[in-house]
Design a protein around this motif. Sequence first.
Motif, short mmCIF file in Angstrom:
data_model
loop_
_atom_site.label_atom_id
_atom_site.label_comp_id
_atom_site.label_asym_id
_atom_site.label_seq_id
_atom_site.Cartn_x
_atom_site.Cartn_y
_atom_site.Cartn_z
N VAL A 176 0.86 -1.19 0.00
CA VAL A 176 0.00 0.00 0.00
C VAL A 176 0.89 1.23 0.00
O VAL A 176 1.83 1.33 0.80
N TYR A 177 0.61 2.17 -0.90
CA TYR A 177 1.38 3.41 -1.00
C TYR A 177 0.43 4.60 -0.89
O TYR A 177 -0.76 4.50 -1.21
N THR A 178 0.97 5.72 -0.43
CA THR A 178 0.17 6.93 -0.36
C THR A 178 1.00 8.13 -0.77
O THR A 178 2.21 8.20 -0.49
N LEU A 179 0.33 9.06 -1.42
CA LEU A 179 0.96 10.32 -1.83
C LEU A 179 -0.16 11.30 -2.08
O LEU A 179 -1.11 11.01 -2.81
N GLY A 180 -0.05 12.47 -1.48
CA GLY A 180 -1.11 13.47 -1.64
C GLY A 180 -2.42 12.95 -1.07
O GLY A 180 -2.48 12.43 0.04
N ASN A 181 -3.48 13.05 -1.85
CA ASN A 181 -4.79 12.56 -1.43
C ASN A 181 -5.12 11.22 -2.07
O ASN A 181 -6.28 10.89 -2.29
N GLN A 182 -4.07 10.46 -2.36
CA GLN A 182 -4.26 9.16 -2.99
C GLN A 182 -3.69 8.02 -2.15
O GLN A 182 -2.68 8.20 -1.45
N ASP A 203 -1.29 7.32 8.89
CA ASP A 203 -0.24 7.13 7.88
C ASP A 203 -0.56 7.85 6.57
O ASP A 203 0.30 7.92 5.69
N ILE A 204 -1.79 8.32 6.47
CA ILE A 204 -2.17 9.07 5.27
C ILE A 204 -2.02 10.56 5.58
O ILE A 204 -2.66 11.07 6.49
N LYS A 205 -1.19 11.20 4.83
CA LYS A 205 -0.97 12.62 5.06
C LYS A 205 -1.36 13.38 3.79
O LYS A 205 -0.51 13.74 2.96
N PRO A 206 -2.66 13.61 3.63
CA PRO A 206 -3.15 14.23 2.40
C PRO A 206 -2.65 15.65 2.21
O PRO A 206 -2.42 16.38 3.19
N THR A 207 -2.50 16.01 0.97
CA THR A 207 -2.10 17.38 0.64
C THR A 207 -3.17 18.37 1.08
O THR A 207 -2.88 19.45 1.56
N ASN A 208 -4.43 17.97 0.89
CA ASN A 208 -5.55 18.83 1.25
C ASN A 208 -6.54 18.02 2.09
O ASN A 208 -7.22 17.13 1.57
N ASP A 210 -9.26 18.86 3.30
CA ASP A 210 -10.65 19.19 3.02
C ASP A 210 -11.17 18.44 1.79
O ASP A 210 -12.37 18.47 1.50
N GLU A 211 -10.27 17.77 1.08
CA GLU A 211 -10.68 17.01 -0.09
C GLU A 211 -10.82 15.53 0.25
O GLU A 211 -10.35 15.06 1.30
N ASN A 212 -11.45 14.80 -0.65
CA ASN A 212 -11.64 13.36 -0.46
C ASN A 212 -10.37 12.60 -0.80
O ASN A 212 -9.41 13.16 -1.35
N LEU A 213 -10.39 11.30 -0.46
CA LEU A 213 -9.28 10.42 -0.79
C LEU A 213 -9.65 9.56 -1.99
O LEU A 213 -10.77 9.05 -2.08
N LEU A 214 -8.70 9.39 -2.90
CA LEU A 214 -8.86 8.47 -4.01
C LEU A 214 -8.08 7.21 -3.69
O LEU A 214 -6.86 7.23 -3.58
N VAL A 215 -8.80 6.12 -3.49
CA VAL A 215 -8.16 4.84 -3.20
C VAL A 215 -8.23 3.98 -4.46
O VAL A 215 -9.32 3.76 -5.00
N GLN A 216 -7.06 3.52 -4.92
CA GLN A 216 -7.01 2.78 -6.18
C GLN A 216 -6.43 1.38 -5.98
O GLN A 216 -5.43 1.21 -5.29
N LEU A 217 -7.07 0.42 -6.60
CA LEU A 217 -6.57 -0.95 -6.63
C LEU A 217 -5.83 -1.11 -7.95
O LEU A 217 -6.38 -0.84 -9.02
N ALA A 218 -4.56 -1.53 -7.87
CA ALA A 218 -3.73 -1.57 -9.08
C ALA A 218 -2.83 -2.79 -9.10
O ALA A 218 -2.56 -3.41 -8.07
N THR A 219 -2.34 -3.10 -10.28
CA THR A 219 -1.36 -4.18 -10.44
C THR A 219 0.03 -3.63 -10.12
O THR A 219 0.22 -2.41 -9.97
N ASN A 220 1.00 -4.53 -10.03
CA ASN A 220 2.38 -4.11 -9.76
C ASN A 220 2.92 -3.22 -10.86
O ASN A 220 3.84 -2.43 -10.65
N GLN A 221 2.35 -3.35 -12.06
CA GLN A 221 2.81 -2.54 -13.19
C GLN A 221 2.13 -1.17 -13.22
O GLN A 221 2.44 -0.34 -14.09
#
Length: 242
Positions: A176-182, A203-208, A210-221
Motif C-alpha cells: 500500500v502506497y500513499t501520496l497526496g490525497n491518494q 499514515d495518510i498525510k493528504p495534501t488537502n 478538506d478534499e476526499n481520498l482516491l483509493v485505487q486498486l492496481a497491479t504491480n505494473q
Amino acid sequence: MYNSRKYLIIILSLILTICMLSPASHVEATVNPQELKKLQEENEKLKQRINSLEPAQPETLQNPPWETLQMPSNPLPITEVIQKGTKIPFDVIVDKPDYVRPAYEKHWHSSYGGGRWSYVPMRMHYALHRLFTTYDIGISAWYDFEHNIGFSVPMFQDPQALDLYIVAFQTEVTAVYTLGNQVVVVGNPKRQGVQVVTITTADIKPTNKDENLLVQLATNQGHEVDYSIISYVQPDFWAKPK
C-alpha cells in the motif's frame, strides 16, 4: 349436433361478456371481506416491493446511482504514487483465497428487510466493482456496507487511531502506497478470493485535508483495476469527545 355446438358457443360468449362488463363491486361482493382485506394488503406489499426494486419510471442511471463524491484535485499517475509515495503498513484481517462472490444473496430479496438492499441499480453498482472502502464510525453505515458487499467484515474500534478498511475481491494485496490525497493498493489479480486490509489514517498525510481520498486498486505494473472515493476523516476521530 351442429345446432347444439352453435348454442354452446353463444352461451359461453354471453357468459364471457357478462364477466367482462361486470363492475368491480360485483366481484368484491362475491369475496369474503376478510379475504378482500388480505388481498388488498398483499397488493400493497407487492407495490412496495416493486418500488424497492426499480425506479418509478424507465430511465438511464449512471454508476453509482447516487450523487458521487468529488475526486481530489490533480490526481497523480499510479506509477508516480508507487515510485515517489510512501509505502505504509497494512494489516490483513480477512484472507479467504478460495472465496467466490455469489451472484445473489438472500438478503437482497425485496421481501427481506423491507427491500433495504434490493434496489437493482444498487446491486449492479456493487457487482461492477472489486474495491470497497469504509470507516468503522457508524453502526448503521457499517450494517449497510456489509449487506451491500455481501460479505461480513470484523469490526474494530481503535481508541488511539482511526482505521480505513479496504475490501479487495479477487486480489492478493502486496503493498500500500500513499501520496497526496491518494492511496494505491497494489495486488495480484485473482479469479477468486477476498482480502480485507486496514491502514491507519495517521499514515495518510493528504495534501488537502478538506478534499476526499482516491483509493485505487492496481497491479504491480501500475494498471488500475478499480477505485473508490471516500472522505478523509482525521485519525483522532475516536479521541474526540462524543
